[in-house]
Design a protein around this motif. Structure first.
Motif, PDB file in Angstrom:
ATOM      1  N   PHE A 118       0.817  -1.218   0.000  1.00 35.14           N
ATOM      2  CA  PHE A 118       0.000   0.000   0.000  1.00 35.14           C
ATOM      3  C   PHE A 118       0.847   1.263   0.000  1.00 35.14           C
ATOM      4  CE2 PHE A 118      -2.367  -3.414   2.092  1.00 35.14           C
ATOM      5  CZ  PHE A 118      -3.469  -3.480   1.263  1.00 35.14           C
ATOM      6  N   LEU A 119       0.301   2.282  -0.682  1.00 28.95           N
ATOM      7  CA  LEU A 119       1.011   3.540  -0.849  1.00 28.95           C
ATOM      8  C   LEU A 119       0.573   4.586   0.175  1.00 28.95           C
ATOM      9  CD1 LEU A 119       0.999   4.023  -4.731  1.00 28.95           C
ATOM     10  CD2 LEU A 119       3.004   3.655  -3.293  1.00 28.95           C
ATOM     11  N   THR A 120       1.552   5.249   0.763  1.00 28.29           N
ATOM     12  CA  THR A 120       1.317   6.470   1.517  1.00 28.29           C
ATOM     13  C   THR A 120       2.040   7.605   0.789  1.00 28.29           C
ATOM     14  OG1 THR A 120       3.273   6.192   2.902  1.00 28.29           O
ATOM     15  CG2 THR A 120       1.216   5.163   3.675  1.00 28.29           C
ATOM     16  N   LEU A 121       1.851   8.798   1.270  1.00 29.20           N
ATOM     17  CA  LEU A 121       2.529   9.942   0.652  1.00 29.20           C
ATOM     18  C   LEU A 121       4.038   9.736   0.639  1.00 29.20           C
ATOM     19  CD1 LEU A 121       2.472  12.874  -0.451  1.00 29.20           C
ATOM     20  CD2 LEU A 121       2.572  13.650   1.931  1.00 29.20           C
ATOM     21  N   SER A 122       4.585   9.247   1.754  1.00 25.95           N
ATOM     22  CA  SER A 122       6.040   9.099   1.853  1.00 25.95           C
ATOM     23  C   SER A 122       6.570   7.950   1.006  1.00 25.95           C
ATOM     24  CB  SER A 122       6.456   8.902   3.314  1.00 25.95           C
ATOM     25  OG  SER A 122       5.849   7.738   3.848  1.00 25.95           O
ATOM     26  N   SER A 123       5.702   7.049   0.537  1.00 25.61           N
ATOM     27  CA  SER A 123       6.167   5.973  -0.343  1.00 25.61           C
ATOM     28  C   SER A 123       6.755   6.540  -1.626  1.00 25.61           C
ATOM     29  CB  SER A 123       5.010   5.043  -0.706  1.00 25.61           C
ATOM     30  OG  SER A 123       4.399   4.481   0.420  1.00 25.61           O
ATOM     31  N   ILE A 124       6.161   7.619  -2.124  1.00 30.08           N
ATOM     32  CA  ILE A 124       6.589   8.231  -3.379  1.00 30.08           C
ATOM     33  C   ILE A 124       7.480   9.441  -3.125  1.00 30.08           C
ATOM     34  CG2 ILE A 124       5.792   9.256  -5.548  1.00 30.08           C
ATOM     35  CD1 ILE A 124       5.175   6.270  -5.202  1.00 30.08           C
ATOM     36  N   PHE A 125       7.251  10.113  -2.016  1.00 29.05           N
ATOM     37  CA  PHE A 125       8.031  11.318  -1.691  1.00 29.05           C
ATOM     38  C   PHE A 125       8.725  11.127  -0.339  1.00 29.05           C
ATOM     39  CE2 PHE A 125       4.392  12.750  -4.281  1.00 29.05           C
ATOM     40  CZ  PHE A 125       5.057  13.355  -5.341  1.00 29.05           C
ATOM     41  N   PRO A 126       9.714  10.228  -0.255  1.00 30.16           N
ATOM     42  CA  PRO A 126      10.348   9.951   1.041  1.00 30.16           C
ATOM     43  C   PRO A 126      11.109  11.142   1.615  1.00 30.16           C
ATOM     44  CG  PRO A 126      11.566   8.907  -0.758  1.00 30.16           C
ATOM     45  CD  PRO A 126      10.286   9.428  -1.346  1.00 30.16           C
ATOM     46  N   ASP A 127      11.519  12.060   0.761  1.00 29.37           N
ATOM     47  CA  ASP A 127      12.291  13.224   1.230  1.00 29.37           C
ATOM     48  C   ASP A 127      11.428  14.475   1.362  1.00 29.37           C
ATOM     49  OD1 ASP A 127      14.656  11.675   1.171  1.00 29.37           O
ATOM     50  OD2 ASP A 127      14.846  12.025  -0.985  1.00 29.37           O
ATOM     51  N   GLY A 128      10.124  14.289   1.354  1.00 29.62           N
ATOM     52  CA  GLY A 128       9.226  15.426   1.451  1.00 29.62           C
ATOM     53  C   GLY A 128       8.676  15.807   0.091  1.00 29.62           C
ATOM     54  N   VAL A 129       7.645  16.624   0.110  1.00 32.60           N
ATOM     55  CA  VAL A 129       6.943  16.967  -1.116  1.00 32.60           C
ATOM     56  C   VAL A 129       6.706  18.470  -1.156  1.00 32.60           C
ATOM     57  CG1 VAL A 129       4.681  16.531  -0.048  1.00 32.60           C
ATOM     58  CG2 VAL A 129       4.920  16.408  -2.537  1.00 32.60           C
ATOM     59  N   SER A 130       6.807  19.033  -2.337  1.00 39.16           N
ATOM     60  CA  SER A 130       6.593  20.470  -2.496  1.00 39.16           C
ATOM     61  C   SER A 130       5.147  20.740  -2.919  1.00 39.16           C
ATOM     62  CB  SER A 130       7.545  21.029  -3.550  1.00 39.16           C
ATOM     63  OG  SER A 130       7.180  20.557  -4.848  1.00 39.16           O
ATOM     64  N   GLU A 131       4.782  21.997  -2.823  1.00 39.23           N
ATOM     65  CA  GLU A 131       3.461  22.406  -3.289  1.00 39.23           C
ATOM     66  C   GLU A 131       3.298  22.128  -4.777  1.00 39.23           C
ATOM     67  OE1 GLU A 131       0.774  26.508  -3.606  1.00 39.23           O
ATOM     68  OE2 GLU A 131       2.489  26.407  -2.243  1.00 39.23           O
ATOM     69  N   ASP A 132       4.358  22.356  -5.547  1.00 41.30           N
ATOM     70  CA  ASP A 132       4.299  22.083  -6.981  1.00 41.30           C
ATOM     71  C   ASP A 132       4.065  20.603  -7.249  1.00 41.30           C
ATOM     72  OD1 ASP A 132       4.652  24.719  -7.647  1.00 41.30           O
ATOM     73  OD2 ASP A 132       6.819  24.546  -7.976  1.00 41.30           O
TER      74      ASP A 132
END
Length: 496
Positions: A118-132
């Motif tokens: 299962f996917l969480t936000l951090s699965s794809i963006f482990p180093d954090g995510v920007s507004e863009d």
């Protein structure tokens, strides 16, 4: 303008829910072999997994490898497949929050052996995510595709593209492939020979992209296709998007949907203008599954412009913005406002790219217009699939919409055997059945196809060395003629 194709068509198929057209799998087979005897070569049985009546009408199964016992068994499916080519849904992108796998993750979090699925936000963006990054993500409904949930005592942002009860899967993991192949094995081992890849375009989440039809998604489609082909099954890719995307995808898969056809035919019939339809015929893939309506709404994004990006200013659609606005307004007017009540913010399924309406109501209940639309669908190269509500000239089911609050349910009527028998007595239904039998039986459909536009008149022809069949449609007059061997044909009398 003349268009030619040497790719032969294949026999018509029905699209239906087993519980809503027959009551269960055995009942659906009875409808196919009794009321629709000799009409359809195949059937797309919409999700029959456990449970078939969840939050998204079966597209959120708790167990994708089990038939809901209320609908029957694998024996029932094999019996159906003995007489008809069966298509089933492979729900690739997500799994139900009620599945045993996800419930275990809710209890144990990352310690669960199922956590990699299962996917969480951090699965794809482990180093954090920007507004863009967040603003770039494509989703078919308003808002971001995340739902806050507690997993193993920790609050997490779980990736939920469609609803909060459908959790997206991580296609990069061995656990995913093991899960998916177990489903393919169950389906192909029990008579399914055509797999519909549901929502596969949303599977390849990659940073820096809109997370839709990414290279990861395309690679997964190829991997699934190879696995399915080795087990005797073909693959249909289900993707809504710009028409050039369908043309591109069609080069690498067995089948794609012609989702542009339904709105283009509506435009042609309502405005008397087949020119956009004719332009589409020049480039449309011949390996198409041809539909007028399905269990979902009438696609609008499929004829509209592409979305502009930082590197792409956008490409024009088959209809311009004014034509699309006029078409949507006409559907709402023709349906006496019922489609408006079922679409967008008026209903819980906030699909940004579809209008929820039966095809018959979108044409203001005009029998001749519905028959013409069906004939054009049947005459185009590809495999025609006929949705049960459209076949039976169904109206928007406002009682069901009121009961569920789900916009798509206006076009998902629950029909008894008596309802079906009554509908079949209508002239427009009998004529459609005759048209489908014509498509199944006439030898010209094994030949070459060409199309020609002359003002508001579109002519479609099939020819072999010995047989020919021509459909001539005057969209300004909303009339048609059908000829074979130069002799006019009366549809119902000749092919019922």
């Amino acid at each position: 303008m003349i268009i030619r194709s040497r790719i032969p068509s294949r026999g018509p198929q029905l699209i239906a829910y087993a519980d809503r057209l027959g009551g269960d799998l055995a009942g659906l087979r009875e409808v196919m072999t009794d009321l629709f005897d000799g009409v359809f070569d195949g059937v797309h049985v919409l999700p029959f997994y456990r449970p078939f009546d969840g939050a998204d009408a079966g597209f959120d199964p708790e167990d994708h490898t089990e038939i809901d016992p209320r609908l029957g068994s694998w024996d029932d499916l094999r019996t159906l497949a003995a007489d008809h080519r069966v298509m089933a849904d492979l729900i690739v992108n997500h799994m139900s929050t009620r599945s045993p796998q996800f419930r275990d993750v809710e209890l144990h979090g990352d310690a669960s052996r199922h956590a990699p699925l299962f996917l969480t936000l951090s699965s794809i963006f482990p180093d954090g995510v920007s507004e863009d990054d967040l603003a770039r993500i494509y989703r078919p409904r308003p808002g971001l595709p995340f739902t806050t949930m507690t997993l193993g005592g920790r609050r997490r942002l779980v990736w939920t593209t469609f609803t909060s009860e459908q959790v997206d899967l991580d296609i990069r993991t061995p656990e995913f492939w093991s899960y998916l192949t177990s489903i393919i094995d169950a389906l192909t081992g029990n008579g399914v020979s055509l797999l519909r890849l549901d929502a596969v375009g949303y599977t390849g989440k990659q940073p820096g992209t809109d997370c839709f039809m990414t290279p990861e998604s395309s690679a997964l489609v190829q991997r699934i296709s190879d696995y399915a082909h080795a087990r005797g099954a073909d693959v249909l890719l289900e993707v809504h998007g710009h028409h050039e995307l369908q043309v591109e995808i069609a080069r690498s898969v067995d089948y794609v949907y012609d989702f542009a056809l339904p709105p283009l035919l509506l435009h042609a019939l309502i405005q008397g203008d087949p020119a956009p339809l004719a332009r589409w015929l020049e480039v449309r893939p011949a390996n198409s599954i041809n539909v007028l309506d399905t269990h979902d709404g009438i696609g609008i994004i499929d004829v509209g412009p592409s979305q502009p990006t930082a590197t792409d200013p956008g490409r024009p659609g088959l209809l311009d913005a004014t034509q699309i606005d006029t078409l949507v307004a006409a559907i709402h007017t023709n349906s006496a406002g019922t489609s408006l009540s079922a679409t967008g913010a008026a209903a819980s399924n906030l699909d940004l790219y579809q209008v929820n309406c039966t095809y018959y109501d979108a044409l203001a209940g005009d029998d001749r217009a519905l028959l013409i639309a069906r004939l054009v669908q049947l005459f185009l190269p590809g495999i025609p699939q006929v949705y049960y509500v459209g076949l039976l000239a169904g109206h928007n089911d406002m009682e069901l919409l009121a009961a569920t609050g789900v916009g798509r349910d206006v076009n998902r009527a629950r029909l008894t055997r008596a309802d079906i028998a009554e509908a079949v007595r209508q002239d427009v239904v009998r004529e459609q059945l005759a048209a489908i039998r014509l498509r199944s039986r006439h030898p010209a459909f094994a030949g070459d196809f060409d199309a020609e536009l002359d003002g508001p008149v579109l002519t479609l022809r099939w020819r072999t060395t010995e047989d020919d069949l021509t459909l001539r449609v005057d969209f300004a007059e909303v009339s048609y003629t059908l000829t074979s061997g130069g002799v006019a044909q009366e549809l119902a009398a000749s092919f019922s």
